[in-house]
Write a protein that holds these residues in place. Structure first.
Motif, PDB file in Angstrom:
ATOM      1  N   GLU A   1     -46.635 -25.884  95.426  1.00 38.79           N
ATOM      2  CA  GLU A   1     -46.356 -26.605  96.674  1.00 38.79           C
ATOM      3  C   GLU A   1     -47.654 -27.100  97.309  1.00 38.79           C
ATOM      4  OE1 GLU A   1     -43.854 -24.311  99.250  1.00 38.79           O
ATOM      5  OE2 GLU A   1     -42.277 -24.141  97.731  1.00 38.79           O
ATOM      6  N   GLN A   2     -48.684 -26.273  97.298  1.00 36.87           N
ATOM      7  CA  GLN A   2     -49.975 -26.672  97.857  1.00 36.87           C
ATOM      8  C   GLN A   2     -50.587 -27.803  97.029  1.00 36.87           C
ATOM      9  OE1 GLN A   2     -51.896 -25.495 100.806  1.00 36.87           O
ATOM     10  NE2 GLN A   2     -52.453 -27.562 100.183  1.00 36.87           N
ATOM     11  N   LEU A   3     -50.543 -27.671  95.719  1.00 36.13           N
ATOM     12  CA  LEU A   3     -51.089 -28.713  94.850  1.00 36.13           C
ATOM     13  C   LEU A   3     -50.346 -30.032  95.032  1.00 36.13           C
ATOM     14  CD1 LEU A   3     -51.650 -26.535  91.685  1.00 36.13           C
ATOM     15  CD2 LEU A   3     -53.446 -27.728  92.967  1.00 36.13           C
ATOM     16  N   GLN A   4     -49.030 -29.958  95.165  1.00 33.79           N
ATOM     17  CA  GLN A   4     -48.223 -31.170  95.389  1.00 33.79           C
ATOM     18  C   GLN A   4     -48.605 -31.824  96.712  1.00 33.79           C
ATOM     19  OE1 GLN A   4     -45.927 -32.256  93.108  1.00 33.79           O
ATOM     20  NE2 GLN A   4     -45.465 -34.066  94.293  1.00 33.79           N
TER      21      GLN A   4
ATOM     22  N   LYS B   1     -51.537 -36.332  99.389  1.00 36.04           N
ATOM     23  CA  LYS B   1     -52.528 -36.747 100.386  1.00 36.04           C
ATOM     24  C   LYS B   1     -53.716 -37.484  99.762  1.00 36.04           C
ATOM     25  CE  LYS B   1     -53.805 -33.836 103.628  1.00 36.04           C
ATOM     26  NZ  LYS B   1     -54.189 -32.593 104.333  1.00 36.04           N
ATOM     27  N   THR B   2     -53.993 -37.225  98.495  1.00 34.62           N
ATOM     28  CA  THR B   2     -55.200 -37.732  97.842  1.00 34.62           C
ATOM     29  C   THR B   2     -55.408 -39.243  97.988  1.00 34.62           C
ATOM     30  OG1 THR B   2     -55.175 -35.884  96.294  1.00 34.62           O
ATOM     31  CG2 THR B   2     -56.464 -37.793  95.650  1.00 34.62           C
ATOM     32  N   PRO B   3     -54.394 -40.081  97.844  1.00 34.54           N
ATOM     33  CA  PRO B   3     -54.643 -41.526  97.970  1.00 34.54           C
ATOM     34  C   PRO B   3     -55.069 -41.971  99.376  1.00 34.54           C
ATOM     35  CG  PRO B   3     -52.556 -41.122  96.859  1.00 34.54           C
ATOM     36  CD  PRO B   3     -53.032 -39.810  97.391  1.00 34.54           C
TER      37      PRO B   3
ATOM     38  N   SER C   1     -60.391 -40.081 102.943  1.00 32.23           N
ATOM     39  CA  SER C   1     -61.679 -40.741 102.722  1.00 32.23           C
ATOM     40  C   SER C   1     -62.781 -39.722 102.451  1.00 32.23           C
ATOM     41  CB  SER C   1     -62.035 -41.625 103.928  1.00 32.23           C
ATOM     42  OG  SER C   1     -62.023 -40.857 105.106  1.00 32.23           O
ATOM     43  N   ASN C   2     -62.496 -38.460 102.743  1.00 34.34           N
ATOM     44  CA  ASN C   2     -63.448 -37.394 102.419  1.00 34.34           C
ATOM     45  C   ASN C   2     -62.665 -36.129 102.073  1.00 34.34           C
ATOM     46  OD1 ASN C   2     -63.020 -35.783 104.904  1.00 34.34           O
ATOM     47  ND2 ASN C   2     -63.927 -37.583 105.899  1.00 34.34           N
ATOM     48  N   ILE C   3     -63.347 -35.227 101.408  1.00 30.58           N
ATOM     49  CA  ILE C   3     -62.672 -34.037 100.881  1.00 30.58           C
ATOM     50  C   ILE C   3     -62.156 -33.129 101.992  1.00 30.58           C
ATOM     51  CG2 ILE C   3     -64.746 -32.611 100.644  1.00 30.58           C
ATOM     52  CD1 ILE C   3     -61.853 -32.828  98.100  1.00 30.58           C
ATOM     53  N   GLU C   4     -62.811 -33.140 103.132  1.00 30.67           N
ATOM     54  CA  GLU C   4     -62.360 -32.298 104.245  1.00 30.67           C
ATOM     55  C   GLU C   4     -60.953 -32.694 104.692  1.00 30.67           C
ATOM     56  OE1 GLU C   4     -65.423 -33.894 104.335  1.00 30.67           O
ATOM     57  OE2 GLU C   4     -66.602 -32.126 103.795  1.00 30.67           O
ATOM     58  N   ASP C   5     -60.667 -34.000 104.659  1.00 29.33           N
ATOM     59  CA  ASP C   5     -59.329 -34.455 105.057  1.00 29.33           C
ATOM     60  C   ASP C   5     -58.258 -33.947 104.116  1.00 29.33           C
ATOM     61  OD1 ASP C   5     -60.406 -35.838 107.192  1.00 29.33           O
ATOM     62  OD2 ASP C   5     -60.414 -37.778 106.179  1.00 29.33           O
ATOM     63  N   LEU C   6     -58.605 -33.781 102.853  1.00 34.36           N
ATOM     64  CA  LEU C   6     -57.642 -33.275 101.887  1.00 34.36           C
ATOM     65  C   LEU C   6     -57.209 -31.852 102.222  1.00 34.36           C
ATOM     66  CD1 LEU C   6     -56.122 -33.832  99.180  1.00 34.36           C
ATOM     67  CD2 LEU C   6     -58.037 -32.673  98.060  1.00 34.36           C
ATOM     68  N   PHE C   7     -58.181 -31.043 102.639  1.00 36.47           N
ATOM     69  CA  PHE C   7     -57.900 -29.627 102.880  1.00 36.47           C
ATOM     70  C   PHE C   7     -57.381 -29.335 104.292  1.00 36.47           C
ATOM     71  CE2 PHE C   7     -61.298 -29.116  99.493  1.00 36.47           C
ATOM     72  CZ  PHE C   7     -60.364 -28.938  98.480  1.00 36.47           C
ATOM     73  N   LYS C   8     -57.358 -30.336 105.169  1.00 40.27           N
ATOM     74  CA  LYS C   8     -56.814 -30.127 106.521  1.00 40.27           C
ATOM     75  C   LYS C   8     -55.305 -29.929 106.432  1.00 40.27           C
ATOM     76  CE  LYS C   8     -60.045 -32.836 109.249  1.00 40.27           C
ATOM     77  NZ  LYS C   8     -60.205 -34.079 110.004  1.00 40.27           N
ATOM     78  N   ASP C   9     -54.794 -29.056 107.299  1.00 41.91           N
ATOM     79  CA  ASP C   9     -53.350 -28.877 107.397  1.00 41.91           C
ATOM     80  C   ASP C   9     -52.733 -30.059 108.118  1.00 41.91           C
ATOM     81  OD1 ASP C   9     -53.404 -26.431 106.119  1.00 41.91           O
ATOM     82  OD2 ASP C   9     -53.568 -25.287 107.977  1.00 41.91           O
ATOM     83  N   GLY C  10     -51.495 -30.367 107.726  1.00 45.63           N
ATOM     84  CA  GLY C  10     -50.762 -31.418 108.449  1.00 45.63           C
ATOM     85  C   GLY C  10     -50.872 -32.763 107.892  1.00 45.63           C
TER      86      GLY C  10
END
Length: 110
Positions: free
Chosen positions: A88-91, A96-98, A101-110
């Motif tokens: 579920e986390q990977l999905q 979110k990946t597309p 603009s930076n890796i921090e945004d990927l790991f943010k919740d929401g």
């Protein structure tokens, strides 16, 4: 009685380490009908190995998309993605990946 013989009372044949409910059906129409029925059924069990392969595929997809989009990430970020086994986390990360603009945004919740 050898283990490969079918037990008629339970209609189960043991072959090596496998059990088959079709073993007592013999050859013919009943066996073919049984095979067709079994092909249409889905079973809830998913092996650990299959789950790991699926997680690996999702992680590879995330890494590939980040690379393609030129989003920079560290070895620690790569490790965080590739070591995650929660589908579920990977999905969520993959979806979110597309848009990051930076890796921090990927790991943010929401």
């Amino acid at each position: 009685m050898p283990a490969s013989w079918a037990r008629r009372d339970r209609v189960v044949a043991v072959r090596g380490n496998r059990c088959s409910s079709e073993g007592g059906l013999g050859e013919g129409c009943q066996r073919e009908i049984w095979k067709k029925i079994m092909k249409t059924m889905s079973f809830g069990y998913v092996s650990e190995l299959r789950q790991e392969f699926r997680a690996e595929g999702l992680a590879d997809g995330i890494i590939a998309l980040l690379d393609k989009r030129g989003v920079r990430f560290s070895d620690a970020d790569r490790e965080r993605i590739t070591s995650c086994l929660d589908p579920e986390q990977l999905q969520a990360w993959l979806l979110k990946t597309p848009y990051v603009s930076n890796i921090e945004d990927l790991f943010k919740d929401g």
